[in-house]
Write an enzyme that holds these catalytic residues in place. Structure first.
Site, PDB file in Angstrom:
ATOM      1  N   ASP A   6     -37.462  23.181  19.562  1.00  0.00           N
ATOM      2  CA  ASP A   6     -36.111  23.042  19.012  1.00  0.00           C
ATOM      3  C   ASP A   6     -35.399  24.401  18.957  1.00  0.00           C
ATOM      4  O   ASP A   6     -36.047  25.438  18.838  1.00  0.00           O
ATOM      5  CB  ASP A   6     -36.217  22.437  17.604  1.00  0.00           C
ATOM      6  CG  ASP A   6     -34.885  21.928  17.101  1.00  0.00           C
ATOM      7  OD1 ASP A   6     -33.945  21.770  17.906  1.00  0.00           O
ATOM      8  OD2 ASP A   6     -34.770  21.693  15.889  1.00  0.00           O
ATOM      9  N   GLY A   7     -34.088  24.370  19.052  1.00  0.00           N
ATOM     10  CA  GLY A   7     -33.288  25.586  18.841  1.00  0.00           C
ATOM     11  C   GLY A   7     -32.626  26.129  20.088  1.00  0.00           C
ATOM     12  O   GLY A   7     -32.019  27.205  20.045  1.00  0.00           O
ATOM     13  N   TRP A  57     -29.686  29.020  20.036  1.00  0.00           N
ATOM     14  CA  TRP A  57     -29.947  30.270  20.777  1.00  0.00           C
ATOM     15  C   TRP A  57     -28.733  30.591  21.660  1.00  0.00           C
ATOM     16  O   TRP A  57     -28.272  31.731  21.708  1.00  0.00           O
ATOM     17  CB  TRP A  57     -31.199  30.088  21.641  1.00  0.00           C
ATOM     18  CG  TRP A  57     -31.615  31.298  22.423  1.00  0.00           C
ATOM     19  CD1 TRP A  57     -32.497  32.263  22.030  1.00  0.00           C
ATOM     20  CD2 TRP A  57     -31.163  31.672  23.740  1.00  0.00           C
ATOM     21  NE1 TRP A  57     -32.623  33.217  23.016  1.00  0.00           N
ATOM     22  CE2 TRP A  57     -31.809  32.876  24.071  1.00  0.00           C
ATOM     23  CE3 TRP A  57     -30.272  31.115  24.662  1.00  0.00           C
ATOM     24  CZ2 TRP A  57     -31.615  33.531  25.292  1.00  0.00           C
ATOM     25  CZ3 TRP A  57     -30.057  31.770  25.876  1.00  0.00           C
ATOM     26  CH2 TRP A  57     -30.726  32.958  26.174  1.00  0.00           C
ATOM     27  N   SER A  67     -35.682  13.192  23.575  1.00  0.00           N
ATOM     28  CA  SER A  67     -35.981  12.071  22.679  1.00  0.00           C
ATOM     29  C   SER A  67     -35.118  10.847  23.011  1.00  0.00           C
ATOM     30  O   SER A  67     -34.108  10.963  23.716  1.00  0.00           O
ATOM     31  CB  SER A  67     -35.723  12.480  21.223  1.00  0.00           C
ATOM     32  OG  SER A  67     -34.334  12.587  20.997  1.00  0.00           O
ATOM     33  N   ASN A  72     -31.724  11.600  22.132  1.00  0.00           N
ATOM     34  CA  ASN A  72     -30.986  12.581  22.955  1.00  0.00           C
ATOM     35  C   ASN A  72     -30.061  11.936  23.980  1.00  0.00           C
ATOM     36  O   ASN A  72     -29.133  12.581  24.484  1.00  0.00           O
ATOM     37  CB  ASN A  72     -31.941  13.542  23.671  1.00  0.00           C
ATOM     38  CG  ASN A  72     -32.597  14.556  22.763  1.00  0.00           C
ATOM     39  OD1 ASN A  72     -33.663  15.088  23.069  1.00  0.00           O
ATOM     40  ND2 ASN A  72     -31.980  14.852  21.632  1.00  0.00           N
ATOM     41  N   ARG A 103     -26.365  12.445  23.338  1.00  0.00           N
ATOM     42  CA  ARG A 103     -25.678  13.742  23.492  1.00  0.00           C
ATOM     43  C   ARG A 103     -24.581  13.604  24.550  1.00  0.00           C
ATOM     44  O   ARG A 103     -24.594  12.653  25.346  1.00  0.00           O
ATOM     45  CB  ARG A 103     -26.689  14.800  23.911  1.00  0.00           C
ATOM     46  CG  ARG A 103     -27.624  15.124  22.761  1.00  0.00           C
ATOM     47  CD  ARG A 103     -28.389  16.386  23.008  1.00  0.00           C
ATOM     48  NE  ARG A 103     -29.165  16.699  21.820  1.00  0.00           N
ATOM     49  CZ  ARG A 103     -29.766  17.849  21.589  1.00  0.00           C
ATOM     50  NH1 ARG A 103     -29.692  18.818  22.474  1.00  0.00           N
ATOM     51  NH2 ARG A 103     -30.450  18.049  20.478  1.00  0.00           N
TER      52      ARG A 103
HETATM   53  C1  FPP Z   1     -33.898  20.990  21.389  1.00  0.00           C
HETATM   54  O1  FPP Z   1     -32.943  22.010  21.247  1.00  0.00           O
HETATM   55  C2  FPP Z   1     -34.355  20.910  22.753  1.00  0.00           C
HETATM   56  C3  FPP Z   1     -34.140  19.853  23.600  1.00  0.00           C
HETATM   57  C4  FPP Z   1     -33.402  18.653  23.181  1.00  0.00           C
HETATM   58  C5  FPP Z   1     -34.605  19.845  24.981  1.00  0.00           C
HETATM   59  C6  FPP Z   1     -35.840  20.606  25.277  1.00  0.00           C
HETATM   60  C7  FPP Z   1     -35.770  21.026  26.687  1.00  0.00           C
HETATM   61  C8  FPP Z   1     -36.251  22.174  27.194  1.00  0.00           C
HETATM   62  C9  FPP Z   1     -37.047  23.139  26.417  1.00  0.00           C
HETATM   63  C10 FPP Z   1     -35.979  22.562  28.619  1.00  0.00           C
HETATM   64  C11 FPP Z   1     -36.429  21.623  29.641  1.00  0.00           C
HETATM   65  C12 FPP Z   1     -37.847  21.257  29.499  1.00  0.00           C
HETATM   66  C13 FPP Z   1     -38.635  20.941  30.541  1.00  0.00           C
HETATM   67  C14 FPP Z   1     -40.000  20.467  30.293  1.00  0.00           C
HETATM   68  C15 FPP Z   1     -38.150  21.044  31.910  1.00  0.00           C
HETATM   69  P1  FPP Z   1     -31.512  21.626  20.709  1.00  0.00           P
HETATM   70  O2  FPP Z   1     -30.631  21.489  21.870  1.00  0.00           O
HETATM   71  O3  FPP Z   1     -31.601  20.437  19.809  1.00  0.00           O
HETATM   72  O4  FPP Z   1     -31.158  22.926  19.885  1.00  0.00           O
HETATM   73  P2  FPP Z   1     -30.251  23.012  18.589  1.00  0.00           P
HETATM   74  O5  FPP Z   1     -30.939  22.210  17.507  1.00  0.00           O
HETATM   75  O6  FPP Z   1     -30.260  24.472  18.278  1.00  0.00           O
HETATM   76  O7  FPP Z   1     -28.897  22.487  18.959  1.00  0.00           O
END
Ligand code: FPP
Length: 246
Positions: free
Chosen positions: A26-27, A31, A71, A74, A77
């Site tokens: 997460d994050g 970032w 998820s 997701n 989004r």
């Molecule tokens: C959560 O951060 C992260 C995700 C919803 C996606 C995770 C994806 C990756 C790490 C990259 C792709 C992965 C692979 C395996 C190719 P967020 O967007 O919810 O962050 P926030 O809470 O700071 O908004």
């Protein structure tokens, strides 16, 4: 990835390497926001970290690594972010497949495969079949994954088997339930890591994490490093796991 132990892993107790590590990555968005960048840049950096953590897990002898990549929630989004995440997944499946295979890693997915776009499904199937016989580590990508949905499917499946006379009501036990989840045949996670400091499970592996050791770090996923990962595993190795006993 390499079969040689790297220097940091010498500090680890080889007898207590976790079999299964699960991570809520997460994050990425925060970032990017901190740097006045598009959220997608955060996901791109996050993918680099995925590569590092897969390599490290393999090198230190983790048997199962489960990463929450997307998820069931997701899908809600913005369309552009969903398609950017799907593109990143496709990129990952192509760019990493040789390295995964060369290092004896088997790719597996947990989640609603039927909801994925055809091109993602195709690349996923190709990479899973290419690495299907590998025995060094299982990389479980949780994509379109939601634990409540997984539990619902399990209940329906078992109920149908009872209805059909295939199993009796009193044959339903913990093992049977586990064997009807996406993670059938895998050990439960020893460790659950969540980055970015949120104190939530967010519908991830609800049944499977009953006795997992929890690690929540404030580090945002794109800033998560191999060193921090190793520190978490060292901390895990010091914990006294009693599984409800004394
Ligand atoms: C959560 O951060 C992260 C995700 C919803 C996606 C995770 C994806 C990756 C790490 C990259 C792709 C992965 C692979 C395996 C190719 P967020 O967007 O919810 O962050 P926030 O809470 O700071 O908004």
């Amino acid at each position: 990835m390499s079969s040689e132990k790297t220097s940091y892993s010498l500090d680890l107790d080889e007898a207590k390497i976790p079999s299964h590590v699960a991570i809520i990555m997460d994050g990425n968005g925060r970032w990017a926001k901190k740097r006045i960048l598009n959220r997608v840049k955060g996901h791109e950096r996050g993918m680099e970290v995925v590569r590092t953590i897969v390599r490290t897990s393999r090198n230190i002898g983790v048997s199962y690594l489960t990463l929450f990549a997307f998820s069931t929630e997701n899908w809600q989004r913005p369309r552009l972010e969903v398609s950017a995440l799907m593109s990143l997944l496709k990129k990952f499946l192509v760019s990493e497949r040789d390295e995964l295979h060369d290092n004896n890693v088997r790719l597996n997915m947990v989640g609603q495969k039927e909801r994925l776009p055809g091109d993602v499904k195709k690349l996923l199937d190709e990479t899973m079949s290419m690495t299907g016989k590998n025995t060094g580590m299982v990389l479980n990508l949780a994509i379109s994954y939601g634990s409540r949905d997984e539990i619902l499917q399990m209940v329906r499946h078992i109920s149908k088997r009872v209805n059909d006379g295939d199993i009796k009501l009193d044959e339903i036990n913990h093992k049977l339930i586990s064997n009807h989840l996406y993670t059938a045949g895998m050990p439960d996670p020893d460790i659950l890591i969540r980055t970015s400091g949120e104190m939530r499970i967010s519908n991830f592996l609800l049944w499977q994490i009953a006795y997992s050791e929890l690690f929540i770090t404030r580090t945002l996923w794109p800033d998560f490093t191999e060193q921090e990962y190793i520190e978490i595993i060292k901390d895990f190795q010091q914990r006294d796991r009693r599984f409800g006993k004394v």
